[in-house]
Design a protein around this motif. Structure first.
Motif, PDB file in Angstrom:
ATOM      1  N   ASN A 125      34.431  32.683  47.412  1.00  0.00           N
ATOM      2  CA  ASN A 125      33.813  33.896  46.875  1.00  0.00           C
ATOM      3  C   ASN A 125      32.400  33.609  46.368  1.00  0.00           C
ATOM      4  N   LEU A 127      35.681  40.752  43.548  1.00  0.00           N
ATOM      5  CA  LEU A 127      35.870  39.535  44.344  1.00  0.00           C
ATOM      6  C   LEU A 127      36.699  39.852  45.586  1.00  0.00           C
ATOM      7  N   PHE A 128      36.479  39.083  46.646  1.00  0.00           N
ATOM      8  CA  PHE A 128      37.274  39.274  47.856  1.00  0.00           C
ATOM      9  C   PHE A 128      38.636  38.613  47.641  1.00  0.00           C
ATOM     10  N   TYR A 180      42.967  31.831  44.081  1.00  0.00           N
ATOM     11  CA  TYR A 180      42.581  33.163  44.555  1.00  0.00           C
ATOM     12  C   TYR A 180      42.320  34.069  43.343  1.00  0.00           C
ATOM     13  N   PRO A 181      41.501  35.109  43.530  1.00  0.00           N
ATOM     14  CA  PRO A 181      41.114  35.937  42.381  1.00  0.00           C
ATOM     15  C   PRO A 181      42.287  36.427  41.536  1.00  0.00           C
ATOM     16  N   GLN A 232      37.576  36.311  36.060  1.00  0.00           N
ATOM     17  CA  GLN A 232      37.049  36.938  37.283  1.00  0.00           C
ATOM     18  C   GLN A 232      35.605  37.397  37.085  1.00  0.00           C
ATOM     19  N   ARG A 264      28.898  34.063  41.422  1.00  0.00           N
ATOM     20  CA  ARG A 264      28.616  34.504  42.789  1.00  0.00           C
ATOM     21  C   ARG A 264      27.231  35.157  42.877  1.00  0.00           C
ATOM     22  N   LEU A 283      39.728  35.490  49.758  1.00  0.00           N
ATOM     23  CA  LEU A 283      38.918  34.265  49.712  1.00  0.00           C
ATOM     24  C   LEU A 283      39.222  33.518  48.414  1.00  0.00           C
ATOM     25  N   VAL A 304      29.676  33.179  49.077  1.00  0.00           N
ATOM     26  CA  VAL A 304      29.517  34.234  50.089  1.00  0.00           C
ATOM     27  C   VAL A 304      28.060  34.447  50.513  1.00  0.00           C
TER      28      VAL A 304
END
Ligand SMILES: Nc1ncnc2c1ncn2[C@@H]1O[C@H](COP(=O)(O)OP(=O)(O)O)[C@@H](O)[C@H]1O
Ligand SMILES: [Mg+2]
Length: 311
Positions: free
Chosen positions: A95, A86-87, A132-133, A141, A148, A90, A98
């Motif tokens: 995420n 994951l980013f 956030y991740p 995650q 995603r 972001l 995307v």
């Protein structure tokens, strides 16, 4: 359908793939398995052209993948890796959105889609969407990674050891989730693992590889009953009959009904969890297990004698 014809991949002296032929039917989950370095990841990445083959042909629904712009091809195929990837900067919602973003979807549409996908992997979008991740566990995650990969509704999903880095209990939950999601969305999934139990649990078919070549390609039952050679038999390991239980859910073996009050303290297992792990618990000394449905309500119980039919 994905069809690989005589795929080769050479790195100077190393033969990573050696004339691989493989046909993956639409809507099926195929597991690539084999010892480390046998070419699983290379084969997976050839499908979306993250790796260009040295020779051979890749057909996706009859179209030659080598004729498709690799960037567009990659966007049209979901990809999930071990560490979720994951980013970090972001949010979870961003995420998941995307690829729809890259495809030019409007903001409202892609964020709606992200929330829908988070719900599909059983993460509450209101609770997790703006995090956030790093604020999620490893297992959460991985769920985001799956959400995603599915966001742009690709026909094909590639998964490279997606559950290898999480603890065994989370891993079983993620396997169950994937089976449930697959019943809903019916993607063509290519899934890499080095764990034979995971392969048996998840695969409609298993492709066992060695030294860049396919050793056996069969459904799990056939592979367990009729291993092609000594290598396959050794790879499958001990007690193939027990391993076959990994294809079943504990709900298939339970005695339905409200469990008696005397069982109240027994361990609870999900109806869709693996019969194999329930049997392990019973052999480990639990005399009965209470079986619960997705809402946690008891729907039956199971004890060793319920597995007697197997003997
Ligand atoms: N970029 C590379 N350069 C040289 N050799 C590579 C490269 N990538 C993979 N290999 C080799 O190709 C073989 C297959 O690798 P890989 O597909 O990653 O195996 P697996 O995923 O089954 O563990 C291994 O021998 C590996 O060392
Ligand atoms: Mg690999």
């Amino acid at each position: 359908m994905i069809r690989l014809n005589q795929i080769d991949k050479h790195y100077e002296q190393v033969v990573a793939l050696n004339r691989v032929n493989l046909e993956i039917e639409h809507g099926k989950l195929v597991v690539l398995i084999g010892p480390s370095g046998c070419g699983k990841s290379t084969l997976l990445r050839v499908v979306n052209r993250m790796i260009e083959p040295s020779g051979g042909q890749i057909l996706i629904d009859g179209k030659d993948a080598l004729d498709i712009d690799p960037v567009l091809l990659r966007r049209s195929i979901g990809y999930v890796i071990q560490s979720a990837g994951l980013f970090p900067h972001l949010t979870i919602r961003e995420n998941v959105a995307v690829v729809p973003h890259l495809l030019g979807w409007s903001k409202a549409r892609r964020l709606d889609r992200a929330d829908e996908m988070l719900a599909l992997v059983q993460l509450d979008p209101h609770k997790f969407g703006n995090r956030y991740p790093k604020e999620l566990s490893g297992g959460q995650q991985q769920r985001v990674g799956i959400a995603r990969a599915l966001a742009a509704d690709p026909a094909v999903l590639l998964m490279d050891e997606p559950f290898s880095a999480v603890d065994p209990i989370t891993r079983e939950q993620l396997q169950e989730e994937l089976l449930r999601i697959q019943r809903d969305v019916r993607k063509t999934i290519v899934f890499v693992t080095h764990d034979i139990d995971e392969a048996i649990r998840l695969g409609d078919k298993i492709c066992l590889m060695r030294d860049g070549a396919v050793v056996q390609y069969a459904d799990p039952d056939t592979m367990l009953r009729h291993p092609a050679d000594a290598f396959t038999a050794q790879f499958i390991g001990q007690e193939p009959e027990l391993k076959r239980l990994g294809r079943h859910n504990v709900g298939d073996f339970m005695r339905p009904g409200t469990p008696e009050p005397s069982l109240a303290g027994a361990e609870r297992v999900g109806q869709a969890s693996s019969a194999r792990s329930a049997l392990s618990k019973l052999l480990g000394g639990q005399s009965s297990l209470i079986v619960v449905d997705a809402s946690g309500a008891a729907v039956g119980h199971v004890s060793l004698s319920d597995f007697a039919a197997l003997a």
